[in-house]
Motif scaffolding. Structure first.
Motif, PDB file in Angstrom:
ATOM      1  N   LYS A 288      43.624  79.095  71.846  1.00 16.63           N
ATOM      2  CA  LYS A 288      43.940  80.009  70.837  1.00 16.63           C
ATOM      3  C   LYS A 288      45.024  79.447  69.960  1.00 16.63           C
ATOM      4  N   LEU A 289      45.918  78.680  70.415  1.00 19.64           N
ATOM      5  CA  LEU A 289      46.855  77.836  69.659  1.00 19.64           C
ATOM      6  C   LEU A 289      46.223  76.998  68.623  1.00 19.64           C
ATOM      7  N   TRP A 290      45.338  76.287  69.429  1.00 20.80           N
ATOM      8  CA  TRP A 290      44.581  75.361  68.332  1.00 20.80           C
ATOM      9  C   TRP A 290      43.758  75.847  67.168  1.00 20.80           C
ATOM     10  N   LEU A 291      43.156  77.042  67.699  1.00 23.60           N
ATOM     11  CA  LEU A 291      42.429  77.870  66.307  1.00 23.60           C
ATOM     12  C   LEU A 291      43.438  78.301  65.632  1.00 23.60           C
ATOM     13  N   GLU A 292      44.533  78.794  65.775  1.00 25.03           N
ATOM     14  CA  GLU A 292      45.558  79.270  64.924  1.00 25.03           C
ATOM     15  C   GLU A 292      46.224  78.180  64.284  1.00 25.03           C
ATOM     16  N   GLN A 293      46.030  76.901  64.672  1.00 28.41           N
ATOM     17  CA  GLN A 293      46.686  75.852  63.874  1.00 28.41           C
ATOM     18  C   GLN A 293      45.567  75.533  62.738  1.00 28.41           C
ATOM     19  N   GLY A 294      44.346  75.936  62.899  1.00 22.31           N
ATOM     20  CA  GLY A 294      43.681  75.823  61.889  1.00 22.31           C
ATOM     21  C   GLY A 294      42.282  74.680  62.311  1.00 22.31           C
ATOM     22  N   PHE A 295      42.418  74.360  63.548  1.00 26.62           N
ATOM     23  CA  PHE A 295      41.261  73.547  64.063  1.00 26.62           C
ATOM     24  C   PHE A 295      40.051  74.299  64.214  1.00 26.62           C
ATOM     25  N   SER A 296      38.986  73.857  64.156  1.00 28.53           N
ATOM     26  CA  SER A 296      37.589  74.621  63.969  1.00 28.53           C
ATOM     27  C   SER A 296      37.173  74.571  65.623  1.00 28.53           C
ATOM     28  N   GLY A 297      36.382  75.706  65.667  1.00 28.60           N
ATOM     29  CA  GLY A 297      35.636  75.935  67.112  1.00 28.60           C
ATOM     30  C   GLY A 297      35.257  74.677  67.887  1.00 28.60           C
ATOM     31  N   SER A 298      34.558  73.720  67.068  1.00 32.82           N
ATOM     32  CA  SER A 298      33.877  72.530  67.457  1.00 32.82           C
ATOM     33  C   SER A 298      34.903  71.501  67.775  1.00 32.82           C
ATOM     34  N   GLN A 299      36.132  71.612  67.089  1.00 33.24           N
ATOM     35  CA  GLN A 299      37.258  70.495  67.331  1.00 33.24           C
ATOM     36  C   GLN A 299      38.032  71.014  68.593  1.00 33.24           C
ATOM     37  N   VAL A 300      38.114  72.532  68.741  1.00 38.40           N
ATOM     38  CA  VAL A 300      38.856  72.663  69.965  1.00 38.40           C
ATOM     39  C   VAL A 300      37.685  72.405  71.238  1.00 38.40           C
ATOM     40  N   GLY A 301      36.596  72.597  71.153  1.00 35.19           N
ATOM     41  CA  GLY A 301      35.547  72.079  72.333  1.00 35.19           C
ATOM     42  C   GLY A 301      35.876  70.496  72.462  1.00 35.19           C
ATOM     43  N   MET A 302      35.935  69.614  71.676  1.00 33.04           N
ATOM     44  CA  MET A 302      36.012  68.328  71.498  1.00 33.04           C
ATOM     45  C   MET A 302      37.250  67.963  71.991  1.00 33.04           C
TER      46      MET A 302
END
Length: 395
Positions: A229-243
């Motif tokens: 959730k924090l990474w998505l809020e930082q602007g990372f994409s869903g794929s980047q979070v998965g990576m």
């Protein structure tokens, strides 16, 4: 297909489910059910507390079964049925109860899967435990990437398909496992087996080392619950979070596949100590909300914060507990010590997220420091070492 391959496949499928559920269930609950961080923290913690009671009962019950597959079949089936009910539940209390039940089932299932893999690989040189565990971690990575890509391509709601397909596949594989009849199933009553199992904690060193490992593993609670959730809020994409999740587990795979068999001359306490040091560094760095490149570099510490600590715990079980009781030993260690610690940390994580956002990672620093202090007591030369098999004696 040989028993080793089937048991490894079962653990891989269980980790596919875990690889989607662990990072994305909190996001799915927030998006589809409208839950707050504090509510999600309570939900994530509830299964850990439930396991305090259920874990010992499950361990004693399993010792009386005539086939070692039975716990794997029972818990994987309950898990699949539980996740099938999720879309029909709400608001808070029905979904909280369902999450509690599936969480307890998952936490009961994994020690039996780990013990099963350890058991069937115990005499194999071509496919030792470390490689089987690395294969399971690889499955976790694929689920991270696939679930993240699903969110990117469709929506957060679509990740639910991963929960269902993976849990149903795990259940099917449970029925496909080769029978493992127990030569002499326990003839004593459930209550007697339950009381006898607590004798595993008479070793002071064993008890203290498991407590230390539990604090270091519980330091992951904020990460498990809210990093996506924090990474998505930082602007990372869903794929980047998965990576990011996948990269952490890739280094874990490298540890299990390439290093685990080369670390037999290290005491289990030493591996746990390394995990504590790395954990302090990792969570302090994440509290600073680093950019994507630095976040990837810090993720490499997962090889120590999780994998080294986990290997130390497993080697404690191997050193201290007879082969026939290893599932019981792992179930009890996890249920009575690790689960309460993780449960309290998960409850705190939800409130810390609501109040401090990424500052909640400092809770991991505190927990890891406690674990590091405890394990340091066992590294003193004045303390007796754990009893290791002859081939694993400390140099």
């Amino acid at each position: 297909m040989p028993s080793i391959a089937r048991m490894t496949l079962f653990m891989m499928l269980a980790h596919v489910a875990l690889g989607a559920i662990m990072p994305y269930l909190p996001v799915w609950l927030a998006t589809t059910k409208g839950l707050t961080g504090a509510q999600i923290g309570v939900i994530l913690a509830s299964s850990s507390f439930g396991r305090i009671l259920v874990g010992p009962l499950v361990a004693a019950w399993a010792e009386g079964r005539g086939d070692r597959r039975i716990p794997l079949i029972v818990f994987s089936s309950a898990l699949a049925l539980g996740y099938l009910s999720f879309p029909f539940l709400g608001p808070f209390w029905p979904i909280a109860l369902a999450c509690f039940a599936t969480g307890v089932m998952f936490q009961c299932l994994m020690p039996f899967a780990e013990a099963g893999v350890m058991r069937v690989t115990s005499n194999s040189r071509r496919w030792p435990y470390g490689r089987a565990r690395a294969a399971a971690s690889a499955a976790f990575v694929l689920a991270n990437l696939g679930a993240g890509a699903t969110i990117q391509a469709f929506s957060v709601e679509a990740v639910y398909a991963w929960f269902i397909i993976a849990s149903l596949a795990t259940m099917a594989c449970g029925f496909w496992l080769h029978p493992e009849p127990i030569a002499e199933p326990a003839a004593t009553r459930l209550g007697t087996r339950l009381l006898d199992s607590f004798a595993l904690f008479k070793s002071r060193n064993f008890f203290l080392a498991v407590v230390a490992a539990s604090f270091i593993q519980a330091a992951h609670a904020f990460y498990y619950g809210f990093s996506s959730k924090l990474w998505l809020e930082q602007g990372f994409s869903g794929s980047q979070v998965g990576m990011l999740w996948a990269f952490g587990v890739i280094v874990e795979i490298g540890f299990f596949a390439l290093l685990a068999s080369r670390l037999n001359h290290f005491r289990p306490e030493t591996l746990i100590f390394w995990g504590g040091i790395a954990s302090i560094i990792r969570w302090a760095a994440f509290a600073q909300t680093p950019d994507l490149g630095v976040t990837f570099m810090v993720q490499a510490l997962h090889a120590l914060t999780f994998a080294a600590t986990h290997m130390g715990f497993m080697r404690l079980i191997e050193a201290e507990v007879p082969l026939a009781q290893r599932a019981t030993g792992q179930q009890l260690g996890s249920a009575l010590i690790m689960s309460p610690t993780m449960g309290l940390a998960s409850i705190a994580a939800g409130t810390l997220y609501d109040q401090f956002s990424s500052g909640g990672y400092w809770s991991g620093v505190i927990l890891a420091t406690i674990g590091l202090i405890l394990i340091s007591l066992l590294l003193s030369p004045r303390q007796p070492t754990l009893k290791l098999p002859p081939e694993d004696q400390v140099r």
